[in-house]
Design a protein around this motif. Structure first.
Motif, short mmCIF file in Angstrom:
data_model
loop_
_atom_site.label_atom_id
_atom_site.label_comp_id
_atom_site.label_asym_id
_atom_site.label_seq_id
_atom_site.Cartn_x
_atom_site.Cartn_y
_atom_site.Cartn_z
N VAL A 115 -7.40 1.25 -5.80
CA VAL A 115 -6.46 0.17 -6.05
C VAL A 115 -6.90 -1.19 -5.37
O VAL A 115 -6.72 -2.26 -5.76
CB VAL A 115 -5.18 0.75 -5.31
CG1 VAL A 115 -4.26 -0.48 -5.03
CG2 VAL A 115 -4.62 1.73 -6.49
N SER A 165 -0.11 1.85 -7.67
CA SER A 165 -0.78 3.21 -7.43
C SER A 165 -1.89 3.49 -8.12
O SER A 165 -2.76 4.67 -8.12
CB SER A 165 0.41 4.32 -7.86
OG SER A 165 0.81 4.25 -9.05
N LYS A 166 -2.23 2.54 -9.29
CA LYS A 166 -3.18 2.81 -10.35
C LYS A 166 -3.69 1.32 -10.78
O LYS A 166 -2.89 0.36 -10.54
CB LYS A 166 -2.89 3.65 -11.26
CG LYS A 166 -1.48 3.46 -12.15
CD LYS A 166 -1.25 4.57 -13.04
CE LYS A 166 -0.10 4.25 -13.83
NZ LYS A 166 1.18 3.66 -13.14
N GLN A 188 -7.88 7.03 -4.02
CA GLN A 188 -6.99 6.28 -4.50
C GLN A 188 -6.61 4.80 -4.12
O GLN A 188 -6.54 3.70 -4.76
CB GLN A 188 -5.47 7.03 -4.68
CG GLN A 188 -4.45 6.22 -5.50
CD GLN A 188 -3.01 6.78 -5.22
OE1 GLN A 188 -2.70 7.48 -4.23
NE2 GLN A 188 -1.97 6.51 -6.26
N MET A 189 -6.59 5.04 -2.69
CA MET A 189 -6.44 3.74 -2.12
C MET A 189 -7.73 2.80 -2.31
O MET A 189 -7.52 1.40 -2.61
CB MET A 189 -6.57 3.87 -0.39
CG MET A 189 -6.29 2.88 -0.02
SD MET A 189 -4.65 1.74 -0.05
CE MET A 189 -3.50 2.98 0.97
N THR A 206 0.69 -1.11 0.12
CA THR A 206 0.10 0.00 -0.11
C THR A 206 0.96 1.32 0.12
O THR A 206 0.21 2.37 0.11
CB THR A 206 -0.88 0.02 1.35
OG1 THR A 206 -0.17 -0.25 2.31
CG2 THR A 206 -2.06 -1.19 0.95
N ALA A 257 0.03 4.04 -2.56
CA ALA A 257 -1.47 4.50 -2.92
C ALA A 257 -2.10 5.45 -1.55
O ALA A 257 -2.94 5.22 -1.12
CB ALA A 257 -2.65 3.22 -2.98
#
Ligand code: SF4
Ligand code: SF4
Length: 378
Positions: free
Chosen positions: A34, A243-244, A30-31, A21, A24
């Motif tokens: 993901v 991150s994506k 964003q978290m 993690t 992210a």
């Protein structure tokens, strides 16, 4: 087909890929994105840490949101967080409670002691205040099992594995740094779960490979062949720091790819080795470690491994980054660089490859010494 799961010590089984993690942490959104992506590809194991900034609290909120939507893997998410060694019993209890609070959980599966890099760290865990702390965490049911990560010597990792205290370990295992693979196999044989950490970034910046490396790995990408190599060794899981959503493409493709290497993969790995030999000629360091210890504490194999990568695969950027971190990252990395060599010559007769080690160290220093650029934790 349900995604494969591997045993990970005595706790819940984990997917072949683990979502790290640390990348992210721009926002909860964003978290959540993901995490949702990881669920979609079949990942059930998440790795986080208090030192990843807001990762734990973002993760806690994202887990709650996805749970409300019914987005939970079979058997639930398996969570691993980390604790630095050396805390007092009192501070350690506070730190574990804070992890659980940020995650919004009453318990987590796995707690890793982050960085058993020195003898005193192991002593803390086995006989010091850490021993009582870890027992308390397990006996109260706050954590199901305890593991460790280490950037320490092979001897220290071996001693830690043999201590019977830990049920899983997080190790630097890489296609381009295979020195710890025997330690991973030793752990697996003892029923200890093995997680390969940072196979892309610390594994050689494989997300931004040199054109030479790309060419050497065809028809695979360097990252794909590196993942396949690791999965074929029988390790429990490997981390992917997404991150994506696009970062999860390879895990999606390889989520069940833990079988032995096929002929095409073996051919590519042999080609990689052969081309590296050709480019390095008689200066190839075979990483046998017979030349150490050096009276000046020069980590000869590690320095020459970076030279192997820079010359053998044009992995200059990675090699320079790692070389210039020597002496600047405390016990997380080597502490002495090639310039400490006094040319005493003691190592030369020990080398089965007849390398002129002092000369190669000087050459490495000249090639790789520059200003440091960046560092990601651990
Ligand atoms: S020649 Fe240099 S690297 Fe080799 S043992 Fe002596 S000081 Fe160490
Ligand atoms: S003995 Fe020679 S081949 Fe082995 S690690 Fe040292 S320098 Fe490399």
């Amino acid at each position: 087909m349900a995604p494969f799961r591997h045993a990970f010590g005595r706790s819940s089984e984990v997917s072949l890929f683990t979502l790290g993690t640390m990348r992210a942490i721009c926002s909860i959104e964003q978290m959540t994105t993901v995490l949702r992506g990881a669920f979609d590809v079949g990942i059930n194991h998440i790795e986080t840490a208090p030192v990843y900034g807001p990762a734990e609290s973002f993760l806690g909120k994202s887990l709650q949101k996805l749970t409300r939507q019914g987005i939970v893997p079979d058997g639930g998410w398996v969570i691993t967080s980390k604790l630095l060694p050396g805390l007092s019993y009192y501070d350690g209890k506070k730190a574990i409670s804070a992890i659980l609070e940020r995650l919004g959980k009453s318990h987590i599966d796995n707690l890793a002691i982050h960085g058993i890099n020195r003898k005193e760290h192991l002593k803390w865990a086995l006989t010091g205040e850490g021993s009582d702390l870890l027992r308390w965490a397990e006996e109260t049911g706050l954590v199901s099992q305890v593991g460790f990560s280490s950037h320490g010597s092979h001897e220290l990792i071996q001693e830690t594995l043999d201590s019977e205290r830990f049920q899983f370990c997080s190790l630097h295992l890489h296609l381009f740094d295979q020195q710890r693979i025997p330690l991973a196999k030793r752990a697996l044989a003892k029923g200890i779960g093995v997680m390969a950490i940072s196979p892309a970034d610390k594994g050689g910046h494989l997300h931004t490979p040199s054109s030479i490396l790309v060419d050497d790995c065809r028809p695979f990408t360097p990252l794909e062949i590196a993942y396949r190599f690791l999965l074929s060794t029988g390790i429990s899981t490997l981390t992917i720091g997404a991150s994506k959503i696009e970062d999860l493409k390879l895990p999606k493709k390889l989520i069940n790819a833990d079988g032995p290497l096929d002929l095409e993969e073996i051919t590519v790995l042999n080609r990689l080795k052969n081309r590296c030999f050709l480019r390095l000629g008689e200066t190839f360091c075979g990483q046998c470690r017979r030349c150490i210890p050096c009276p000046q504490d020069v980590p000869i194999p590690e320095v020459l491994r970076l030279r192997n990568l820079a010359v053998g695969y044009d992995m200059q950027v990675f090699a320079k980054e790692r070389y210039n971190l020597i002496g600047k990252a405390g016990h997380w990395w080597e502490e002495v660089d090639a310039s400490a060599c006094m040319d005493c010559g003691k190592c030369i007769p020990l080398c089965p490859n007849d390398l002129n080690i002092p000369q190669l160290l000087e050459d490495t220093h000249r090639r790789l010494m520059s200003s440091p650029s960046r560092r990601l934790w651990g």
